[in-house]
Motif scaffolding. Structure first.
Motif, PDB file in Angstrom:
ATOM      1  N   ALA A  42      -2.326  20.128  21.471  1.00 24.17           N
ATOM      2  CA  ALA A  42      -1.253  19.312  20.914  1.00 24.17           C
ATOM      3  C   ALA A  42      -0.203  19.002  21.977  1.00 24.17           C
ATOM      4  O   ALA A  42      -0.029  19.737  22.951  1.00 24.17           O
ATOM      5  CB  ALA A  42      -0.607  20.036  19.736  1.00 24.17           C
ATOM      6  N   TRP A  43       0.518  17.917  21.759  1.00 24.54           N
ATOM      7  CA  TRP A  43       1.611  17.542  22.646  1.00 24.54           C
ATOM      8  C   TRP A  43       2.757  18.535  22.509  1.00 24.54           C
ATOM      9  O   TRP A  43       3.032  19.050  21.426  1.00 24.54           O
ATOM     10  CB  TRP A  43       2.118  16.137  22.308  1.00 24.54           C
ATOM     11  CG  TRP A  43       1.164  15.051  22.653  1.00 24.54           C
ATOM     12  CD1 TRP A  43       0.216  14.496  21.847  1.00 24.54           C
ATOM     13  CD2 TRP A  43       1.066  14.361  23.903  1.00 24.54           C
ATOM     14  NE1 TRP A  43      -0.467  13.518  22.518  1.00 24.54           N
ATOM     15  CE2 TRP A  43       0.037  13.401  23.782  1.00 24.54           C
ATOM     16  CE3 TRP A  43       1.760  14.453  25.111  1.00 24.54           C
ATOM     17  CZ2 TRP A  43      -0.328  12.547  24.819  1.00 24.54           C
ATOM     18  CZ3 TRP A  43       1.398  13.605  26.145  1.00 24.54           C
ATOM     19  CH2 TRP A  43       0.375  12.662  26.000  1.00 24.54           C
ATOM     20  N   GLU A  71       3.240   6.891  32.312  1.00 27.01           N
ATOM     21  CA  GLU A  71       2.768   6.949  30.928  1.00 27.01           C
ATOM     22  C   GLU A  71       1.257   7.153  30.995  1.00 27.01           C
ATOM     23  O   GLU A  71       0.519   6.264  31.421  1.00 27.01           O
ATOM     24  CB  GLU A  71       3.110   5.658  30.178  1.00 27.01           C
ATOM     25  CG  GLU A  71       4.607   5.379  30.072  1.00 27.01           C
ATOM     26  CD  GLU A  71       5.326   6.389  29.200  1.00 27.01           C
ATOM     27  OE1 GLU A  71       4.703   6.927  28.252  1.00 27.01           O
ATOM     28  OE2 GLU A  71       6.514   6.663  29.474  1.00 27.01           O
ATOM     29  N   THR A  72       0.789   8.331  30.590  1.00 27.34           N
ATOM     30  CA  THR A  72      -0.611   8.695  30.792  1.00 27.34           C
ATOM     31  C   THR A  72      -1.143   9.410  29.559  1.00 27.34           C
ATOM     32  O   THR A  72      -0.435   9.567  28.559  1.00 27.34           O
ATOM     33  CB  THR A  72      -0.734   9.647  32.000  1.00 27.34           C
ATOM     34  OG1 THR A  72      -0.084  10.887  31.664  1.00 27.34           O
ATOM     35  CG2 THR A  72      -0.060   9.070  33.239  1.00 27.34           C
ATOM     36  N   ASP A  73      -2.384   9.848  29.656  1.00 26.95           N
ATOM     37  CA  ASP A  73      -2.950  10.612  28.545  1.00 26.95           C
ATOM     38  C   ASP A  73      -2.497  12.063  28.561  1.00 26.95           C
ATOM     39  O   ASP A  73      -2.889  12.849  27.696  1.00 26.95           O
ATOM     40  CB  ASP A  73      -4.481  10.541  28.557  1.00 26.95           C
ATOM     41  CG  ASP A  73      -5.091  11.086  29.835  1.00 26.95           C
ATOM     42  OD1 ASP A  73      -4.330  11.485  30.747  1.00 26.95           O
ATOM     43  OD2 ASP A  73      -6.336  11.126  29.921  1.00 26.95           O
ATOM     44  N   TYR A  74      -1.653  12.434  29.534  1.00 30.76           N
ATOM     45  CA  TYR A  74      -1.112  13.791  29.550  1.00 30.76           C
ATOM     46  C   TYR A  74       0.417  13.814  29.523  1.00 30.76           C
ATOM     47  O   TYR A  74       1.011  14.881  29.486  1.00 30.76           O
ATOM     48  CB  TYR A  74      -1.616  14.555  30.777  1.00 30.76           C
ATOM     49  CG  TYR A  74      -1.224  13.952  32.114  1.00 30.76           C
ATOM     50  CD1 TYR A  74      -0.003  14.237  32.716  1.00 30.76           C
ATOM     51  CD2 TYR A  74      -2.097  13.085  32.779  1.00 30.76           C
ATOM     52  CE1 TYR A  74       0.349  13.668  33.938  1.00 30.76           C
ATOM     53  CE2 TYR A  74      -1.754  12.512  33.995  1.00 30.76           C
ATOM     54  CZ  TYR A  74      -0.533  12.809  34.570  1.00 30.76           C
ATOM     55  OH  TYR A  74      -0.171  12.250  35.774  1.00 30.76           O
ATOM     56  N   GLN A  75       1.057  12.638  29.526  1.00 28.77           N
ATOM     57  CA  GLN A  75       2.523  12.617  29.472  1.00 28.77           C
ATOM     58  C   GLN A  75       3.025  11.332  28.825  1.00 28.77           C
ATOM     59  O   GLN A  75       2.510  10.247  29.093  1.00 28.77           O
ATOM     60  CB  GLN A  75       3.127  12.748  30.866  1.00 28.77           C
ATOM     61  CG  GLN A  75       4.659  12.734  30.868  1.00 28.77           C
ATOM     62  CD  GLN A  75       5.227  13.101  32.218  1.00 28.77           C
ATOM     63  OE1 GLN A  75       4.901  14.132  32.788  1.00 28.77           O
ATOM     64  NE2 GLN A  75       6.096  12.255  32.749  1.00 28.77           N
ATOM     65  N   ARG A 120      13.822  13.059  27.901  1.00 28.57           N
ATOM     66  CA  ARG A 120      12.943  13.677  26.894  1.00 28.57           C
ATOM     67  C   ARG A 120      11.524  13.178  27.119  1.00 28.57           C
ATOM     68  O   ARG A 120      11.292  11.965  27.202  1.00 28.57           O
ATOM     69  CB  ARG A 120      13.410  13.364  25.478  1.00 28.57           C
ATOM     70  CG  ARG A 120      14.782  13.951  25.148  1.00 28.57           C
ATOM     71  CD  ARG A 120      15.085  13.908  23.652  1.00 28.57           C
ATOM     72  NE  ARG A 120      14.849  12.585  23.104  1.00 28.57           N
ATOM     73  CZ  ARG A 120      14.015  12.348  22.074  1.00 28.57           C
ATOM     74  NH1 ARG A 120      13.345  13.325  21.499  1.00 28.57           N
ATOM     75  NH2 ARG A 120      13.855  11.111  21.635  1.00 28.57           N
ATOM     76  N   VAL A 121      10.603  14.115  27.212  1.00 33.75           N
ATOM     77  CA  VAL A 121       9.204  13.779  27.452  1.00 33.75           C
ATOM     78  C   VAL A 121       8.301  14.637  26.579  1.00 33.75           C
ATOM     79  O   VAL A 121       8.723  15.667  26.043  1.00 33.75           O
ATOM     80  CB  VAL A 121       8.805  13.990  28.930  1.00 33.75           C
ATOM     81  CG1 VAL A 121       9.665  13.153  29.857  1.00 33.75           C
ATOM     82  CG2 VAL A 121       8.884  15.455  29.310  1.00 33.75           C
ATOM     83  N   GLN A 122       7.073  14.197  26.455  1.00 36.15           N
ATOM     84  CA  GLN A 122       6.016  15.004  25.839  1.00 36.15           C
ATOM     85  C   GLN A 122       4.910  15.189  26.866  1.00 36.15           C
ATOM     86  O   GLN A 122       4.547  14.253  27.588  1.00 36.15           O
ATOM     87  CB  GLN A 122       5.464  14.325  24.588  1.00 36.15           C
ATOM     88  CG  GLN A 122       6.455  14.306  23.432  1.00 36.15           C
ATOM     89  CD  GLN A 122       5.862  13.699  22.174  1.00 36.15           C
ATOM     90  OE1 GLN A 122       5.172  12.678  22.233  1.00 36.15           O
ATOM     91  NE2 GLN A 122       6.126  14.310  21.043  1.00 36.15           N
ATOM     92  N   THR A 123       4.377  16.395  26.939  1.00 38.83           N
ATOM     93  CA  THR A 123       3.302  16.694  27.873  1.00 38.83           C
ATOM     94  C   THR A 123       2.192  17.445  27.144  1.00 38.83           C
ATOM     95  O   THR A 123       2.407  17.990  26.055  1.00 38.83           O
ATOM     96  CB  THR A 123       3.790  17.569  29.043  1.00 38.83           C
ATOM     97  OG1 THR A 123       4.106  18.879  28.555  1.00 38.83           O
ATOM     98  CG2 THR A 123       5.021  16.973  29.707  1.00 38.83           C
ATOM     99  N   ARG A 124       1.025  17.479  27.756  1.00 40.84           N
ATOM    100  CA  ARG A 124      -0.055  18.321  27.235  1.00 40.84           C
ATOM    101  C   ARG A 124      -1.018  18.655  28.360  1.00 40.84           C
ATOM    102  O   ARG A 124      -0.993  18.053  29.442  1.00 40.84           O
ATOM    103  CB  ARG A 124      -0.785  17.641  26.088  1.00 40.84           C
ATOM    104  CG  ARG A 124      -1.539  16.373  26.443  1.00 40.84           C
ATOM    105  CD  ARG A 124      -2.262  15.832  25.211  1.00 40.84           C
ATOM    106  NE  ARG A 124      -2.959  14.584  25.488  1.00 40.84           N
ATOM    107  CZ  ARG A 124      -3.678  13.933  24.577  1.00 40.84           C
ATOM    108  NH1 ARG A 124      -3.770  14.393  23.340  1.00 40.84           N
ATOM    109  NH2 ARG A 124      -4.296  12.808  24.898  1.00 40.84           N
TER     110      ARG A 124
END
Length: 372
Positions: A42-43, A71-75, A120-124
């Motif tokens: 999950a993110w 902007e990627t599939d991991y961030q 603010r970011v989301q990562t995985r």
């Protein structure tokens, strides 16, 4: 009855000590047996705060803060907000290189320049599935950019010769990437005395045979070697945010104080898998700094899971800023390029600030994981 022969006292003591040592040795081995297997999950959401306070202005002050640009599939970047007493504050980008910055300018009348940026970011996590392959499409311009030299990353001469020697017999792009990853781990080393993350001057490193450095040196060697034999590769410049979920002290950051937590990773484009995560520099960091003893063998039980895992995966406890080389800061009085951008930058009438001295610059960086 068969007589019993008692060993002498020295033998008894030696046997007793050896027996007593067995649990200690087993305990140490068990403590060093770890896993490192990032899986796509999950993110996670983070809020990163960078605060700059200049104690005494000297003429016009200019500040540049790196802003998440990828902007990627991991961030995923959510938003950026800033405050302070700057006369000018705006988000700017370098279209040719893709790096974004928050630029702030303070006139001489502002005696104590202050600036705060909240991103603010989301990562995985990232993890390639080596058992599956497909022909992956990518913008040809992106791949061409990932095959170009940079000021400190030439692709001819000793760089190409080293790469050709290291990849002799490698048939595919994946084979070449694996050979070069192993070559860097086997021949380079982490040098804690290098300031910051290094500079990435790979030609000098290879010509002198001094392959000691930090992440921006070691991963640049890997990226340059890949590019020189036709495997698209790039450095990704960023910041560790929180501790590693796998217990490796050196693979995480202290969110309350991210001074010195900047970290460069790498990735390569493989025709059957797309962009694949790599980080030979962190393998070398675990070998050199995870324990008081410098571990020289990548097959060591503490290192082996990391050496395997970082060929194809990353842990999402890290923020990516950009993948830019040879960065020109907009509106800077000094026109020289930066080899990369992952530290706050500043200047005033006396010249450029030392980005590697946050206590005198002065800036702080912290992170908070948002779980709501």
């Amino acid at each position: 009855m068969t007589p019993i022969h008692h060993p002498n006292r020295r033998t008894l003591l030696m046997q007793g000590c050896a027996a007593a040592a067995l649990p200690l040795i087993a305990g140490r081995a068990a403590a060093q047996q770890r896993t490192f297997e990032p899986r796509v999950e999950a993110w996670r959401s983070f809020e990163i705060t960078t605060t700059v306070n200049i104690a005494e202005a000297q003429g016009t002050t200019r500040i540049w803060l790196p802003v998440p640009s990828l902007e990627t599939d991991y961030q995923r970047s959510l938003d950026n907000a800033w405050s302070g007493n700057a006369a000018v504050a705006q988000l700017l980008s370098d279209p040719a290189r893709g790096a974004r910055v928050l630029y702030a300018e303070f006139p001489a009348a502002v005696k104590q320049p202050a600036l705060q940026l909240i991103s603010r970011v989301q990562t995985r996590n990232r993890a390639v599935d080596w058992s599956r392959s497909a022909k992956v499409q990518e913008d040809p311009a992106v791949l061409r950019a990932a095959l170009q030299p940079a000021e400190l990353m030439p692709l001819d001469g000793i760089v190409r010769k080293t790469a050709l020697d290291a990849t002799r017999g490698a048939a595919t792009d994946a084979d070449k990437a694996r050979a070069l990853y192993r070559w860097v781990v086997a021949n380079a080393h982490r040098e804690p005395k290098v300031r910051g993350c290094g500079t990435g001057d790979i030609k000098t490193m290879l010509e002198t045979g001094n392959l000691g450095g930090k992440c921006a040196d070691l991963n640049a060697v890997f990226v340059g070697l890949c590019r020189s034999v036709g495997v698209p590769a790039r450095d990704i410049y960023g910041l560790r945010l929180v501790p590693s979920a796998f217990g490796y002290r050196e693979l995480g950051g202290n969110p309350a104080n991210l001074k010195g937590a900047q970290h460069c990773r790498a990735e390569v484009f493989l025709k059957a898998h797309g962009w694949v995560a790599m980080d030979p520099a962190d393998v070398l960091k675990v070998m050199r700094q995870e324990t008081p003893e410098w571990i020289k063998d990548p097959a060591h039980p503490l290192v082996a899971p990391v050496a395997k895992g970082l060929f194809g995966s990353w842990e999402g406890n890290w923020l990516a800023y950009n993948d830019a080389h040879d960065v020109r800061l907009p509106h800077a009085a000094a026109k020289a390029t930066l080899p990369f951008l992952m530290y706050p930058q500043g200047e005033n009438a006396q010249g450029r600030f030392d980005e590697l001295a946050p206590d005198s610059f002065k800036y702080t960086i912290s992170a908070r994981e948002v779980t709501a």
